[in-house]
Design a protein around this motif. Sequence first.
Motif, mmCIF file in Angstrom:
data_model
loop_
_atom_site.group_PDB
_atom_site.id
_atom_site.type_symbol
_atom_site.label_atom_id
_atom_site.label_comp_id
_atom_site.label_asym_id
_atom_site.label_seq_id
_atom_site.Cartn_x
_atom_site.Cartn_y
_atom_site.Cartn_z
ATOM 1 N N ASN A 162 4.139 6.629 5.965
ATOM 2 C CA ASN A 162 3.954 6.304 4.549
ATOM 3 C C ASN A 162 5.252 6.617 3.827
ATOM 4 O O ASN A 162 5.633 7.790 3.722
ATOM 5 N N PRO A 163 5.981 5.630 3.302
ATOM 6 C CA PRO A 163 7.263 5.920 2.648
ATOM 7 C C PRO A 163 7.127 6.775 1.395
ATOM 8 O O PRO A 163 8.116 7.375 0.961
ATOM 9 N N HIS A 164 5.934 6.855 0.838
ATOM 10 C CA HIS A 164 5.745 7.588 -0.409
ATOM 11 C C HIS A 164 5.647 9.095 -0.190
ATOM 12 O O HIS A 164 6.225 9.870 -0.954
ATOM 13 N N ASN A 165 4.945 9.527 0.855
ATOM 14 C CA ASN A 165 4.741 10.965 1.060
ATOM 15 C C ASN A 165 5.075 11.426 2.473
ATOM 16 O O ASN A 165 4.807 12.585 2.810
ATOM 17 N N ASP A 204 2.481 0.133 2.326
ATOM 18 C CA ASP A 204 3.452 -0.361 1.357
ATOM 19 C C ASP A 204 4.300 0.787 0.819
ATOM 20 O O ASP A 204 4.010 1.960 1.027
ATOM 21 N N ASN A 205 5.387 0.438 0.116
ATOM 22 C CA ASN A 205 6.353 1.437 -0.347
ATOM 23 C C ASN A 205 5.761 2.388 -1.376
ATOM 24 O O ASN A 205 6.193 3.549 -1.474
ATOM 25 N N ASN A 206 4.803 1.951 -2.163
ATOM 26 C CA ASN A 206 4.187 2.820 -3.161
ATOM 27 C C ASN A 206 3.165 3.775 -2.556
ATOM 28 O O ASN A 206 2.723 4.703 -3.231
ATOM 29 N N GLY A 207 2.776 3.544 -1.321
ATOM 30 C CA GLY A 207 1.779 4.394 -0.695
ATOM 31 C C GLY A 207 0.375 4.155 -1.196
ATOM 32 O O GLY A 207 -0.478 5.045 -1.085
ATOM 33 N N TRP A 208 0.102 2.974 -1.707
ATOM 34 C CA TRP A 208 -1.222 2.666 -2.265
ATOM 35 C C TRP A 208 -2.114 1.942 -1.267
ATOM 36 O O TRP A 208 -3.319 2.201 -1.241
ATOM 37 N N ARG A 225 -5.427 5.653 -1.566
ATOM 38 C CA ARG A 225 -5.748 6.678 -2.563
ATOM 39 C C ARG A 225 -7.210 7.094 -2.501
ATOM 40 O O ARG A 225 -7.546 8.265 -2.752
ATOM 41 N N GLN A 246 9.269 -4.838 0.750
ATOM 42 C CA GLN A 246 9.486 -4.003 -0.433
ATOM 43 C C GLN A 246 8.755 -4.544 -1.655
ATOM 44 O O GLN A 246 8.389 -3.775 -2.546
ATOM 45 N N ASP A 351 2.348 14.904 -5.933
ATOM 46 C CA ASP A 351 2.470 15.358 -7.313
ATOM 47 C C ASP A 351 2.036 16.810 -7.489
ATOM 48 O O ASP A 351 2.194 17.375 -8.579
#
Length: 442
Positions: A162-165, A204-208, A225, A246, A351
Motif C-alpha cells: 500500500n503506497p499510502h501506509n 491505489d496510491n491514496n490507499g483507498w 478503509r 497514478q 494519521d
Amino acid sequence: MEETRKFKQESIAAAVPIASSAHYFDLKLDSFGPYSFNYSRNGRSLLLGGQKGHLAHMDWKSKQLGCEFHVYQTVRDVHYLHNELMFAAAQKQYLYIYDTTGTELHCMKQYNRVNRLTFLPYHFLLVSADDYGNLHYLDVSTGQPVVTHRTHLGSLKTMAQNPHNAIIHLGHHNGTVTLWSPGVKNPLVKMLAHRGPVTGVAIDNNGWYMCTTGMEAVVKVWDVRTYKFLHSYPTRKPATAIDISQRGLLAVGKGKCVEIWQDALSTKQSTPYMSHLVSGDISALQFCPFEDCLGIGHAKGFTSIIVPGAAEANFDALEVNPFENKRQRQEGEVKALLEKIPSELITLQVDQINRIGVGGTGEEENKHPTSSAGREKWKARGKSGVTKQVHKKQEGKEQSKKALRRKQVQGMKVSKGDVEETVEEVQEEVAMTVDSILDRFR
C-alpha cells in the motif's frame, strides 16, 4: 462515436507527439521468458528479468542499455532498491543484490526460494515473500534483517504494498488476503476475498481501494478503509496480473489480452477504456510513473503501450525527479537516509502517528484504595515524617509474622498470648525509634 477500446496502438502512436509515440515499442525476447520487470521510482529506468536467467537494466526512454547478463538459473522476480543504482533479483535458491554494471554485491543466503519482491522507499526496507510462507523485511541501509513473519498459509506468490501506509498485502491459495506490518507478528487484517486462490493484488496510491483477482475469473474491488466489497468485473479467463496507475486506471492481464478500465474503482463501468493483445501469455503488469504508458511482461518478451491519462503530470522534484542529474541523485539519497522512517511506525492508521499519546487520565491515581496498607499510604500522602512511620510499622509487622512462622516450622507451640506479646514489643520498638515531626524545632 467509436469506442476507445477499439483504437489500435499504431493509430494512437501516429496521433500523439513524437516523444510520446516512442513509448510504444516491443522487445522480442522469446528465448528466456516469461519476463518480470520493474520501473524505477522516477520512471526513467527499466529492469527486466527472464525466468530462464536473463537480467537487463536500461534507460528505456533513450533505449540505452546499462547492463545485460545471464545468471544461468531461474529468476522469479526483480526489483529496484532506493534508486536505479542497485537492484535485487530473486533467483532459484537465494536472493542477490546487483549494481548497474551487473556486479554481484551481496548474496542473501538466509532468504531461500523467494517468489516476490517489493521495496518500501521511505523505510529502506526490502520485503520478500518466499515459497515456505515466510515474509521477510531487510533493512538495506544497514544490511540487517528486521523481522521475519511466518504466515502459515502456504507458498506466497502474490504480494503488493500500500503506497499510502507501507502495509504489505498478501494473497493466499485459500482465497484470503492478509495485511502485514513489521511491528506485529500476526496479520493486522485477514479477509476472505475469493473462493479460490488469489492471483493478483493491487492498491491505489491514496490507499483507498484494493483490487484482487482470483481463479474464478473475476476482479473484485474493495474499500480498504472499511474492508467492504464494492463491485466486481467478470473476466473470460483467470487474470494473471493486475496494476493501478497514478490516476486510478485499472489494468488487468488475462491470457494474451490486457484490458484497461477508467474510473473503475469508485463506480462500476460497463466497458473497458482500452484493450491490447500481445504475442505471449502475460506474466506481469506495471504502469510507468509520470509517463502515460503501461509495461507488459509476457512469455515472448516485453511490450510498452501508450495509455493516455494514466500518469500524474505534476511531480515533486524534491521527492522524485524524472530529470535529475548525478549530483541531485546523490543529494536525494543522503536526504532520504536522514529522513528514514523507522519500521516501528508502519501502521494502518497513519494519521495516528502525529498525535500525542496519553498514558492515563489520572483516575487510577485519584481512586481511593480498598486495602489497609493502601489506606495508610493514602492518608500519608505528602507527609514525609508520617510516611516513614508507616513504613517502619509495616516492617515490624512483617518481622513478627516471620518470627511466628519460624516457631511453627521448628515445632514450637505458639499461643495467643505469645502473639499479643510479640505485637506489643514491635509497637514499642517502633514508638521508641520514631521521633515526632516537631523534634526538629527543639
